[in-house]
Design an enzyme around this catalytic site. Structure first.
Site: not given
Length: 274
Positions: A143, A156
């Site tokens: 990501s 995350y």
């Protein structure tokens, strides 16, 4: 006849987190070009929906990619069914949406399990099959959070950063044995997870009336000015999983509409219309 570079017909592709979002889009792209696809996840219902929608080349298999026995069983199923494995797409992820000071031990473990261990364990269990077949490709879906830190997403962010380290370590150790490993770092993508974030954004920000306004707001400073569609990320994964990227390993491809090139200290000038 030798397969043409870039031709993925007949290849066997295993996709974790394949029941929704980017994973489902990757399954659709590979299947459309004649690959045999196995979508893996912990919940069978969305996997079966994807397989039913995409046709006979896509198979649903319930498995926990972070559990060694479950991941090993999934790989064994693939080998028994198709005789080989050519591409692993480590796409499972999510969780870890709080700052460090508000993250419990359980939440921390869960975020690393979902975002990092799923890729590590499945890659480890898939490596023997890839090596026995003479090589193959692993595509890790990280990501933009693997390169930068957003607000209140500690677990995350750390997990996605670690995926890049995992990609490079795998590439360093296994590329000479025929297994190429690369990562893709998407920015905002229209997925169910991102939709939910935009809905929550709209619920808490008076100036954001709905989901579309949320997407417009979070991409306002992105050079392309919009989020990605899932198919756009799937095309990059397909490239990395095919022989078209045959001289690439250990690479990290950023697909964020240009967000990473923006100089944050100068944004005020844009906002002032200068």
């Amino acid at each position: 006849m030798e397969q043409v570079a870039g031709d993925i017909s007949g290849q066997v592709v295993l996709i974790t987190g394949g029941g929704t979002g980017i994973g489902a889009a990757v399954a659709e792209r590979f299947a459309a070009e004649g690959a045999n696809v196995v979508v893996v996840g912990r919940r069978i219902a969305p996997l079966e929906e994807v397989a039913g929608r995409l046709g006979e080349r896509v198979h649903a298999l319930a498995a926990d990619a972070s559990d060694a026995a479950s991941a090993r069983s999934a790989v064994s199923w693939v080998i028994e069914r198709f005789g080989r494995l050519d591409v692993l797409v480590a796409n499972a992820g999510g969780h870890g949406f709080s700052p460090v000071g508000e993250t419990s031990d359980e939440e921390w473990a869960s975020s690393l399990n979902v975002n990092l261990s799923t890729a590590f364990v499945m890659a480890r269990e898939a490596l023997p099959a890839l090596l026995e077949g003479g090589g193959g490709a692993i595509v890790v879906v990280s990501s933009l959070a693997g390169l930068y830190a957003g607000p209140s997403v500690a677990g995350y962010t750390v997990g996605k950063h670690a995926l890049i380290g995992l990609t490079r370590s795998l590439a360093r150790d296994y590329s000479r044995r025929g297994v190429r490993v690369n990562a893709v770092c998407p920015g905002w993508v229209r997925t169910p997870m991102a939709d939910a974030e935009m809905d929550e954004f709209a619920a808490h920000a008076a100036e954001i009336p709905d989901r579309e306004a949320g997407y417009a707001a979070v991409t306002a400073d992105v050079p392309l000015g919009r989020p990605a569609e899932r198919a756009e990320i799937a095309s990059i994964v397909r490239f990395l999983g095919s022989r078209e990227s045959s001289y690439m390993t250990g690479a990290v491809l950023v697909a964020d509409g240009g967000a990473h090139i923006v100089d944050l200290p100068t944004l005020a000038f844009d906002h002032a219309g200068m």
